[in-house]
Design an enzyme around this catalytic site. Sequence first.
Site, mmCIF file in Angstrom:
data_model
loop_
_atom_site.group_PDB
_atom_site.id
_atom_site.type_symbol
_atom_site.label_atom_id
_atom_site.label_comp_id
_atom_site.label_asym_id
_atom_site.label_seq_id
_atom_site.Cartn_x
_atom_site.Cartn_y
_atom_site.Cartn_z
ATOM 1 N N TRP A 66 -4.957 12.672 4.247
ATOM 2 C CA TRP A 66 -6.287 12.284 4.714
ATOM 3 C C TRP A 66 -6.246 11.078 5.640
ATOM 4 C CZ3 TRP A 66 -9.651 12.702 -0.395
ATOM 5 C CH2 TRP A 66 -9.851 14.056 -0.678
ATOM 6 N N GLU A 93 -7.264 2.918 -7.261
ATOM 7 C CA GLU A 93 -8.149 2.664 -6.137
ATOM 8 C C GLU A 93 -9.613 2.715 -6.584
ATOM 9 O OE1 GLU A 93 -8.942 1.181 -3.623
ATOM 10 O OE2 GLU A 93 -8.150 2.252 -1.859
ATOM 11 N N GLY A 108 -9.821 7.280 -2.441
ATOM 12 C CA GLY A 108 -10.349 6.781 -3.704
ATOM 13 C C GLY A 108 -9.542 7.221 -4.906
ATOM 14 N N ARG A 110 0.849 -1.189 0.000
ATOM 15 C CA ARG A 110 0.000 0.000 0.000
ATOM 16 C C ARG A 110 0.886 1.241 0.000
ATOM 17 N NH1 ARG A 110 -3.895 1.922 4.995
ATOM 18 N NH2 ARG A 110 -4.931 3.659 3.906
ATOM 19 N N HIS A 111 0.452 2.278 -0.706
ATOM 20 C CA HIS A 111 1.197 3.547 -0.760
ATOM 21 C C HIS A 111 1.421 4.122 0.632
ATOM 22 C CE1 HIS A 111 -2.437 5.734 0.274
ATOM 23 N NE2 HIS A 111 -3.068 4.958 -0.588
ATOM 24 N N ARG A 169 0.002 9.098 -5.436
ATOM 25 C CA ARG A 169 0.484 8.637 -4.138
ATOM 26 C C ARG A 169 1.159 7.268 -4.229
ATOM 27 N NH1 ARG A 169 -5.161 8.658 -4.093
ATOM 28 N NH2 ARG A 169 -6.268 6.767 -3.404
#
Length: 209
Positions: free
Chosen positions: A17, A85, A25, A11-12, A61
């Site tokens: 956020w 995503e 998203g 995962r990045h 990202r």
Amino acid sequence: MTTGTTLLLTRHGQTIWHAENRYAGVSEVPLTDTGRAQAEALGRWAAAHPVDAIWTSPLSRAVITAEPACKALGLTPHREPGLRECDFGVLEGRTLAEFAAEDPAAAQAFRTDPVAHPFPAAEDPAAAADRGAAALRRIAAAHPGERVLVVAHNTLFRLVLCTLLSIPAGEYRRVFPRLRNAAISELLVKSDGSAALLSLNVPCEPDVP
């Protein structure tokens, strides 16, 4: 004999956020300082555990998270649109708690089965799972017998893992509560398209948050 490709799903790094658990998203959301440090840690991990290729989601990202690993290994990343995503519709940039305050019944339906009851205007999660699984199978087919680092996203990866491991997609939030930023999950995708999960959420460095 069945052969396979080892996909190292990552995962990045953390985004701005992340702290409030807002749905990013398909929105372009920058990494925090912590997220950039996680990307650098992933680069050090890659230098010590070389891979043959690096693939990323097209979202910035993920691309930025992969850059230190690409630099460490002298690899040019491949971007795969199927790894983007999920589009969370009206939840983009918002939290589930905010949505629940506005529409408690819809929020509870999502919590019960997020695939059968996605957010309003969101991408069909089952379709997202299918496109993500197809993307990973394409990557595996392009690198038989190799090790490939794949940098993408929390919800997409969880949906795809359910699909490839024959787990009902609606269970993704329960079976895989969270993929940690920049952690490694090792997935063996065999030449017949089947898959086996070898490890989950292993930090790339012991002290990476």
